[in-house]
Design a protein around this motif. Structure first.
Motif, PDB file in Angstrom:
ATOM      1  N   GLU A   1       0.810  -1.200   0.000  1.00  0.00           N
ATOM      2  CA  GLU A   1       0.000   0.000   0.000  1.00  0.00           C
ATOM      3  C   GLU A   1       0.853   1.264   0.000  1.00  0.00           C
ATOM      4  OE1 GLU A   1      -2.436   0.155   3.511  1.00  0.00           O
ATOM      5  OE2 GLU A   1      -0.719   0.473   4.844  1.00  0.00           O
ATOM      6  N   PHE A   2       0.265   2.315  -0.507  1.00  0.00           N
ATOM      7  CA  PHE A   2       0.929   3.612  -0.573  1.00  0.00           C
ATOM      8  C   PHE A   2       1.070   4.230   0.808  1.00  0.00           C
ATOM      9  CE2 PHE A   2       1.981   7.780  -1.854  1.00  0.00           C
ATOM     10  CZ  PHE A   2       1.131   8.660  -1.201  1.00  0.00           C
ATOM     11  N   VAL A   3       2.219   4.888   1.037  1.00  0.00           N
ATOM     12  CA  VAL A   3       2.459   5.598   2.293  1.00  0.00           C
ATOM     13  C   VAL A   3       2.647   7.098   2.037  1.00  0.00           C
ATOM     14  CG1 VAL A   3       4.019   5.869   4.259  1.00  0.00           C
ATOM     15  CG2 VAL A   3       3.492   3.576   3.388  1.00  0.00           C
ATOM     16  N   ALA A   4       3.602   7.450   1.174  1.00  0.00           N
ATOM     17  CA  ALA A   4       3.911   8.864   0.949  1.00  0.00           C
ATOM     18  C   ALA A   4       4.654   9.004  -0.373  1.00  0.00           C
ATOM     19  CB  ALA A   4       4.770   9.416   2.082  1.00  0.00           C
ATOM     20  N   THR A   5       4.568  10.202  -0.952  1.00  0.00           N
ATOM     21  CA  THR A   5       5.278  10.489  -2.179  1.00  0.00           C
ATOM     22  C   THR A   5       5.742  11.934  -2.166  1.00  0.00           C
ATOM     23  OG1 THR A   5       5.147  10.385  -4.607  1.00  0.00           O
ATOM     24  CG2 THR A   5       3.166  11.097  -3.448  1.00  0.00           C
TER      25      THR A   5
ATOM     26  N   ALA B   1       9.343  19.915  -3.431  1.00  0.00           N
ATOM     27  CA  ALA B   1       8.452  20.998  -3.037  1.00  0.00           C
ATOM     28  C   ALA B   1       7.042  20.537  -2.718  1.00  0.00           C
ATOM     29  CB  ALA B   1       8.403  22.049  -4.143  1.00  0.00           C
ATOM     30  N   GLY B   2       6.670  19.355  -3.125  1.00  0.00           N
ATOM     31  CA  GLY B   2       5.328  18.871  -2.850  1.00  0.00           C
ATOM     32  C   GLY B   2       5.348  17.461  -2.311  1.00  0.00           C
ATOM     33  N   THR B   3       4.448  17.186  -1.367  1.00  0.00           N
ATOM     34  CA  THR B   3       4.340  15.856  -0.776  1.00  0.00           C
ATOM     35  C   THR B   3       2.875  15.463  -0.672  1.00  0.00           C
ATOM     36  OG1 THR B   3       4.327  16.776   1.465  1.00  0.00           O
ATOM     37  CG2 THR B   3       6.462  16.106   0.572  1.00  0.00           C
ATOM     38  N   TYR B   4       2.648  14.159  -0.533  1.00  0.00           N
ATOM     39  CA  TYR B   4       1.280  13.656  -0.396  1.00  0.00           C
ATOM     40  C   TYR B   4       1.341  12.385   0.431  1.00  0.00           C
ATOM     41  CZ  TYR B   4      -3.296  11.808  -1.694  1.00  0.00           C
ATOM     42  OH  TYR B   4      -4.576  11.310  -1.665  1.00  0.00           O
ATOM     43  N   TYR B   5       0.357  12.211   1.328  1.00  0.00           N
ATOM     44  CA  TYR B   5       0.398  11.102   2.279  1.00  0.00           C
ATOM     45  C   TYR B   5      -0.899  10.297   2.281  1.00  0.00           C
ATOM     46  CZ  TYR B   5       4.348  13.688   4.181  1.00  0.00           C
ATOM     47  OH  TYR B   5       5.553  14.344   4.325  1.00  0.00           O
ATOM     48  N   ALA B   6      -0.758   9.042   2.645  1.00  0.00           N
ATOM     49  CA  ALA B   6      -1.933   8.245   2.944  1.00  0.00           C
ATOM     50  C   ALA B   6      -2.574   8.779   4.219  1.00  0.00           C
ATOM     51  CB  ALA B   6      -1.541   6.780   3.124  1.00  0.00           C
ATOM     52  N   ASP B   7      -3.879   8.685   4.302  1.00  0.00           N
ATOM     53  CA  ASP B   7      -4.587   9.196   5.480  1.00  0.00           C
ATOM     54  C   ASP B   7      -4.095   8.524   6.763  1.00  0.00           C
ATOM     55  OD1 ASP B   7      -7.836   9.622   3.855  1.00  0.00           O
ATOM     56  OD2 ASP B   7      -6.071  10.917   3.943  1.00  0.00           O
TER      57      ASP B   7
ATOM     58  N   SER C   1      10.904  13.329   2.834  1.00  0.00           N
ATOM     59  CA  SER C   1      11.775  14.412   2.388  1.00  0.00           C
ATOM     60  C   SER C   1      12.843  13.815   1.482  1.00  0.00           C
ATOM     61  CB  SER C   1      12.411  15.134   3.569  1.00  0.00           C
ATOM     62  OG  SER C   1      13.221  14.246   4.335  1.00  0.00           O
ATOM     63  N   ARG C   2      13.564  14.676   0.801  1.00  0.00           N
ATOM     64  CA  ARG C   2      14.629  14.195  -0.065  1.00  0.00           C
ATOM     65  C   ARG C   2      15.774  15.195  -0.087  1.00  0.00           C
ATOM     66  NH1 ARG C   2      12.082  13.287  -5.729  1.00  0.00           N
ATOM     67  NH2 ARG C   2      14.254  12.840  -6.337  1.00  0.00           N
ATOM     68  N   ASP C   3      16.963  14.669  -0.355  1.00  0.00           N
ATOM     69  CA  ASP C   3      18.155  15.474  -0.529  1.00  0.00           C
ATOM     70  C   ASP C   3      18.740  15.081  -1.886  1.00  0.00           C
ATOM     71  OD1 ASP C   3      20.686  16.619  -0.543  1.00  0.00           O
ATOM     72  OD2 ASP C   3      21.001  16.302   1.589  1.00  0.00           O
TER      73      ASP C   3
ATOM     74  N   VAL D   1      16.226   9.721  -0.321  1.00  0.00           N
ATOM     75  CA  VAL D   1      14.899  10.093   0.145  1.00  0.00           C
ATOM     76  C   VAL D   1      14.712   9.488   1.538  1.00  0.00           C
ATOM     77  CG1 VAL D   1      13.773   8.110  -0.981  1.00  0.00           C
ATOM     78  CG2 VAL D   1      12.436  10.166  -0.432  1.00  0.00           C
ATOM     79  N   TYR D   2      13.988  10.211   2.377  1.00  0.00           N
ATOM     80  CA  TYR D   2      13.814   9.810   3.772  1.00  0.00           C
ATOM     81  C   TYR D   2      12.327   9.656   4.106  1.00  0.00           C
ATOM     82  CZ  TYR D   2      18.527  11.773   3.924  1.00  0.00           C
ATOM     83  OH  TYR D   2      19.845  12.054   3.670  1.00  0.00           O
ATOM     84  N   LEU D   3      12.084   8.861   5.136  1.00  0.00           N
ATOM     85  CA  LEU D   3      10.744   8.784   5.701  1.00  0.00           C
ATOM     86  C   LEU D   3      10.897   8.846   7.219  1.00  0.00           C
ATOM     87  CD1 LEU D   3       7.712   8.475   5.009  1.00  0.00           C
ATOM     88  CD2 LEU D   3       7.985   6.035   5.522  1.00  0.00           C
ATOM     89  N   GLN D   4      10.549   9.982   7.789  1.00  0.00           N
ATOM     90  CA  GLN D   4      10.553  10.141   9.233  1.00  0.00           C
ATOM     91  C   GLN D   4       9.220   9.647   9.758  1.00  0.00           C
ATOM     92  OE1 GLN D   4      13.029  11.281  11.379  1.00  0.00           O
ATOM     93  NE2 GLN D   4      11.604  10.627  12.995  1.00  0.00           N
ATOM     94  N   MET D   5       9.271   8.676  10.662  1.00  0.00           N
ATOM     95  CA  MET D   5       8.053   8.072  11.190  1.00  0.00           C
ATOM     96  C   MET D   5       7.982   8.313  12.685  1.00  0.00           C
ATOM     97  SD  MET D   5       8.051   4.489   9.038  1.00  0.00           S
ATOM     98  CE  MET D   5       9.445   3.827   9.935  1.00  0.00           C
TER      99      MET D   5
END
Length: 123
Positions: free
Chosen positions: A46-50, A56-62, A71-73, A79-83
């Protein structure tokens, strides 16, 4: 072609935090939108985040909105995912993925996938 390698998974107690990283090979990392997905045992991926190519833009699963941050560098091809505020239901193998074009939550639009990293949240 892009090769992706995730890291940072592990075992954490409910309410804790983890930061996942995904390192990409190649010099064209900034031309790919990136996504994080997860797959729990017995469930579909399943999708989590993009995140956009520029970051400059992000989108998340509810289910993760307000708790996770992508985030990304581009200078580090990572690319990172802070949880944060992790819950037992966040337990899954987490995958990063890359796609040409704009960011998307659609799994079948991603071209490249990492091998995954296990995240286990104990109650």
């Amino acid at each position: 072609q892009v090769q992706l390698v995730e890291s940072g998974g592990g075992l954490v107690q409910a309410g804790g935090s983890l930061r996942l990283s995904c390192a990409a090979s190649g010099r064209t990392f900034s031309s790919y939108a990136m996504g994080w997905f997860r797959q729990a045992p017995g469930k579909e991926r399943e999708f989590v985040a993009t995140i956009r190519r520029s970051g400059a833009g992000t989108y998340y699963a509810d289910s993760v909105k307000g708790r996770f941050a992508i985030s990304r560098d581009n200078a580090k091809n990572t690319v990172y995912l802070q949880m944060n505020s992790l819950k037992p239901e966040d337990t899954a193998v987490y995958y990063c993925a890359a796609r040409s074009g704009t960011y998307s939550s659609l799994i079948n639009t991603y071209d490249y996938w990492g091998q995954g990293t296990q995240v286990t949240v104990s109650s």
